[in-house]
Design a protein around this motif. Structure first.
Motif, PDB file in Angstrom:
ATOM      1  N   SER A 218      -1.691   1.651   4.267  1.00  0.00           N
ATOM      2  CA  SER A 218      -0.421   2.359   4.345  1.00  0.00           C
ATOM      3  C   SER A 218      -0.191   2.861   5.763  1.00  0.00           C
ATOM      4  O   SER A 218      -1.069   3.485   6.361  1.00  0.00           O
ATOM      5  CB  SER A 218      -0.422   3.544   3.376  1.00  0.00           C
ATOM      6  OG  SER A 218       0.746   4.322   3.526  1.00  0.00           O
TER       7      SER A 218
ATOM      8  N   GLN B 284      -5.540   2.740   1.436  1.00  0.00           N
ATOM      9  CA  GLN B 284      -5.489   1.381   0.893  1.00  0.00           C
ATOM     10  C   GLN B 284      -5.183   1.401  -0.609  1.00  0.00           C
ATOM     11  O   GLN B 284      -5.460   0.449  -1.323  1.00  0.00           O
ATOM     12  CB  GLN B 284      -6.813   0.655   1.159  1.00  0.00           C
ATOM     13  CG  GLN B 284      -7.048   0.376   2.644  1.00  0.00           C
ATOM     14  CD  GLN B 284      -8.295  -0.451   2.879  1.00  0.00           C
ATOM     15  OE1 GLN B 284      -9.331  -0.213   2.263  1.00  0.00           O
ATOM     16  NE2 GLN B 284      -8.182  -1.424   3.774  1.00  0.00           N
TER      17      GLN B 284
ATOM     18  N   TYR C  94       0.841  -1.195   0.000  1.00  0.00           N
ATOM     19  CA  TYR C  94       0.000   0.000   0.000  1.00  0.00           C
ATOM     20  C   TYR C  94       0.876   1.243   0.000  1.00  0.00           C
ATOM     21  O   TYR C  94       2.014   1.231   0.487  1.00  0.00           O
ATOM     22  CB  TYR C  94      -0.923  -0.005   1.229  1.00  0.00           C
ATOM     23  CG  TYR C  94      -1.757  -1.255   1.327  1.00  0.00           C
ATOM     24  CD1 TYR C  94      -2.962  -1.368   0.644  1.00  0.00           C
ATOM     25  CD2 TYR C  94      -1.314  -2.344   2.088  1.00  0.00           C
ATOM     26  CE1 TYR C  94      -3.711  -2.532   0.716  1.00  0.00           C
ATOM     27  CE2 TYR C  94      -2.064  -3.503   2.174  1.00  0.00           C
ATOM     28  CZ  TYR C  94      -3.257  -3.599   1.483  1.00  0.00           C
ATOM     29  OH  TYR C  94      -3.996  -4.752   1.537  1.00  0.00           O
TER      30      TYR C  94
ATOM     31  N   PRO D 187      -3.213   0.629  -3.628  1.00  0.00           N
ATOM     32  CA  PRO D 187      -2.210  -0.423  -3.790  1.00  0.00           C
ATOM     33  C   PRO D 187      -0.924   0.093  -4.436  1.00  0.00           C
ATOM     34  O   PRO D 187      -0.945   0.968  -5.312  1.00  0.00           O
ATOM     35  CB  PRO D 187      -2.918  -1.439  -4.678  1.00  0.00           C
ATOM     36  CG  PRO D 187      -3.913  -0.652  -5.445  1.00  0.00           C
ATOM     37  CD  PRO D 187      -4.373   0.432  -4.513  1.00  0.00           C
TER      38      PRO D 187
END
Length: 584
Positions: free
Chosen positions: A572, A190, A183, A192
Motif C-alpha cells: 500500500s 501488504q 493492497y 490485500p
C-alpha cells in the motif's frame, strides 16, 4: 424611581445575554469543526502510449463551516542512481456533484502538485469534488512487460476514508492478458484489497474503511506488446525534464563561452614565433613571465629580486646559519644604491626594496622577512599587471578577468537559485546529478576563467616576441653565444628564470663563463654556470617560502594565487499517484 431604573437595566442585560447565547447556539466554534471522506472512487483510462486519464470522485462530509478542500498529488519520485523521476500531470478540470466548475489554485512544493479547491456551501453538508487530470508517463516499461502501479487514494489523508475503489480501463487487446494485485492500509502494508479483472477492465476496492494515512493501491501486470513503449527520444526528453539540473553544465558553458567570445579572445597577432635574440624593448622579466600565462607566479616575483641584483641595486650573499645540530643556508641582501638613486625603478621594484629594507639599514637577511613580506605580495602582483596595462598590453587584464569570472558564476547560479526558491523547480530531487553537474559547471567556470584575460594587438605581438625569445634561450648554441656580449648570461638570466628555462640557459654557457657574477657571493672554488643556477634555484625556493609565509593569527591569504515498480511484491502506498488531502 430608582427601583424602576434598576429593573430596566437588568432587563437589558438579560436580553443581551439571551441574544449572545442564541448566536452562539446557531454557530459552531472553530475547534468543533470536523470533516471525513465518506467515499473515494476513481476511473482510470490507460492509453496505448502508457499515459493515463484519471477522474477522481471524492465525497466529503463537513461538520461546521469550511471554505473548501485540498488535494496533494505526488509528482516527483526517486529514480535510479540518485536521479529523479517526474510524473507529468495536467489538471483538466475540477467540478462539483452537479458538474459545475469549481475554482481552484495550483502550486508545486516539495515534490507535490497541490490543488486548493474552493467549495461553496461546505458547511454542515455533504459535497462531492470531481478532479479530472492526466499523467503522460504513468506506466513503467520493463523488458518483456509493463506495469501500471497506481496509488489510488494516497496515504497522506489525516482522516479515515470510509470506502475506496477504482476502475482501470486498458486497451481492448489487453483482455485475458492482465494480472492484478491490490493492497490497502498504511504505507508499506501488504494487506490485500479486493481486486478483479473483467476482460480489459480492472477493479479494486477496500474491504472496509481505511484508517487515517491509510490508502488503496492497485498494481497491474501488462505483457509486452499491448502498450506502446515511448521512443528513446521521448524517454530522454522526460529524463531531462525530470532532472532539470542536467542543464546546468550546458548553461555554464553557454555563459562562459559567451564571455570568452566577447571579452576574452586574443586578437590575431599576424606573426609567427621565430627566435628573438633579446627580449621585447622595455619589458622587464616579471612582466614577460606574466604576459606569457596571464598570471604573476612565484618565479616572476623572485626574478624581480635577481634582476635588481643584476642591475646593481643589491648584492646577494650566501650566509650559512649555524644551529645547535645542523647548519642551514640563509641569504643576505646588501643594498648597493641609496634611495635617492632609485629613480629608474618601477612601482613593484620599489615596493620590493621598500619592504626588504623597511627596518632601515643596508643589510637584511632573508629569514628576517618571514611573516612580514607576505603583506606586500598583493601590491607587487597588482603593480606588475598595472605596468603591463600602462604599456597597452591588455584589453582585459587578469584582475578584470577575475571579476568577469565572478560575474559569469553569478549569471550561471542565480537562475537556478531563483527557480528553487520560487518553487519553479526542485533541483534537490536529483542528488546524484546535482553533485555531478555542479562539479562540471565549476570546472567549466575555472577552465574558461583562465582564458578571459585578453591582450591587445600590441600585447599579442609582444607575447609572440617573448615566445621567440624563450625559443632562443631554449635552443641557443655555444658558437652564437661566443659572438654575443660577455654580460649576456647575467643580463638575461632573470628572464630565463621568469620563463622557466634557466637551466637550459645556464647549460648553454658551461665552459664559456669562467668568473662568478659580482652581484652574487657564494661558496665555490670553481665557478660553473649550471651549479650557479642551481644555487639560484635554492634561493628562489627559499624566497618563495619566505615571501608567502604569514603568522598563524593573520587572516590574510598568501597572495598566490524505493519506491520501485514491482511485478509481484507490492504494498500500500507504492507506485505513482497517491498523496492526500484535507479541508480548510
Amino acid at each position: 424611581m430608582r427601583l424602576s431604573r434598576m429593573g430596566s437595566e437588568t432587563s437589558v442585560r438579560i436580553l443581551f445575554i439571551f441574544a449572545l447565547l442564541l448566536v452562539m447556539g446557531r454557530s459552531t466554534p472553530a475547534w468543533a469543526r470536523s470533516y471525513q471522506v465518506s467515499r473515494f472512487t476513481s476511473a482510470v483510462h490507460v492509453q496505448k502510449d502508457g499515459s493515463a486519464d484519471i477522474q477522481e470522485k471524492i465525497t466529503f462530509v463537513f461538520r461546521g463551516h469550511f471554505q473548501g478542500v485540498y488535494r496533494d498529488i505526488p509528482v516527483e519520485y526517486p529514480g535510479p542512481k540518485g536521479t529523479n523521476y517526474s510524473l507529468f500531470v495536467t489538471v483538466n478540470q475540477v467540478t462539483d456533484e452537479n458538474g459545475s466548475t469549481l475554482k481552484f489554485e495550483k502550486s508545486r512544493s516539495r515534490g507535490f502538485l497541490k490543488l486548493k479547491i474552493y467549495v461553496p456551501g461546505a458547511s454542515d453538508s455533504t459535497r462531492t469534488v470531481n478532479i479530472d487530470y492526466s499523467a503522460s508517463d504513468a506506466t513503467k516499461f520493463f523488458p518483456q512487460f509493463a506495469e501500471f502501479y497506481w496509488n489510488v487514494t494516497g496515504n497522506d489523508w489525516l482522516v479515515p476514508i470510509q470506502s475506496a475503489s477504482t476502475t482501470v480501463y486498458f486497451p481492448a487487446d489487453a483482455a485475458g492478458n492482465l494480472r492484478v494485485q491490490a493492497y490497502q492500509g498504511i504505507y508499506g502494508s501488504q494487506d490485500p484489497a479486493r481486486a478483479s479483472i473483467d476482460e480489459a477492465v480492472v477493479t479494486a476496492e477496500s474491504t472496509g474503511p481505511l484508517p487515517a494515512r491509510g490508502g488503496l493501491t492497485v498494481d497491474v501486470y501488462i505483457p509486452e506488446g499491448i502498450l506502446r513503449e515511448p521512443s528513446t527520444a521521448a524517454k530522454l526528453g522526460r529524463f531531462l525534464r525530470s532532472n532539470p539540473i542536467l542543464s546546468l553544465p550546458f548553461w555554464a558553458f553557454a555563459v562562459m563561452f559567451g564571455l570568452w567570445w566577447y571579452k576574452g579572445r586574443d586578437p590575431n597577432a599576424g606573426l609567427s614565433v621565430a627566435p628573438m635574440y633579446e627580449p621585447p624593448e622595455g619589458l622587464r622579466p616579471a612582466e614577460a613571465g606574466t604576459l606569457i600565462d596571464d598570471s604573476v607566479d612565484p618565479r616572476d616575483v623572485t626574478s624581480v629580486l635577481v634582476d635588481l641584483a643584476v642591475r646593481g641595486y643589491i648584492k646577494i650573499v650566501e650566509a650559512p646559519h649555524k644551529g645547535l645540530l645542523f647548519s642551514t643556508k640563509d641569504y643576505e641582501f646588501h643594498l648597493l644604491k641609496d634611495r635617492d638613486a632609485w629613480n629608474d625603478l618601477n612601482d613593484y621594484e620599489r615596493a620590493m626594496l621598500d619592504k626588504i629594507y623597511a627596518g632601515g639599514g643596508t643589510v637584511t637577511r632573508l629569514s628576517d622577512l618571514r611573516n612580514h613580506f607576505y603583506t606586500v605580495l598583493p601590491l607587487i602582483k597588482t603593480e606588475v599587471v598595472t605596468a603591463l596595462k600602462a604599456k597597452g598590453m591588455y584589453t582585459v587584464d587578469p584582475d578584470s578577468a577575475h571579476q568577469f569570472v565572478i560575474l559569469g558564476a553569478l549569471a550561471i547560479a542565480l537562475p537556478y537559485l531563483a527557480a528553487q526558491v520560487l518553487h519553479i523547480a526542485d533541483f534537490t530531487n536529483s542528488v546524484g546529478p546535482l553533485v555531478v553537474c555542479t562539479i562540471l559547471a565549476f570546472l567549466i567556470i575555472i577552465l574558461f576563467g583562465r582564458q578571459l584575460s585578453a591582450t591587445s594587438l600590441k600585447g599579442a605581438r609582444t607575447r609572440v616576441q617573448v615566445l621567440g625569445f624563450q625559443e632562443f634561450m631554449n635552443r641557443v648554441d655555444a658558437d652564437r653565444l661566443k659572438r654575443m656580449p660577455p654580460d649576456t648570461f647575467e643580463k638575461y638570466l632573470p628572464y630565463a628564470m621568469a620563463l622557466g628555462v634557466e637551466h637550459r640557459w645556464a647549460k648553454a654557457f658551461q665552459g664559456i663563463i669562467q668568473n662568478p657574477p659580482t652581484w652574487y657571493q657564494g661558496d665555490w672554488t670553481t665557478f660553473n654556470t649550471f651549479y650557479f643556477v642551481n644555487s639560484l634555484g635554492a634561493l628562489s625556493q627559499q624566497a618563495t617560502s619566505t615571501f608567502v609565509s604569514a603568522p598563524r593569527s593573520s587572516s590574510s591569504s598568501s597572495g598566490w594565487s524505493r519506491g520501485g515498480f514491482s511485478s509481484g511484491g507490492g504494498f500500500s502506498g507504492g507506485g505513482f499517484g497517491g498523496g492526500g488531502g484535507g479541508a480548510f
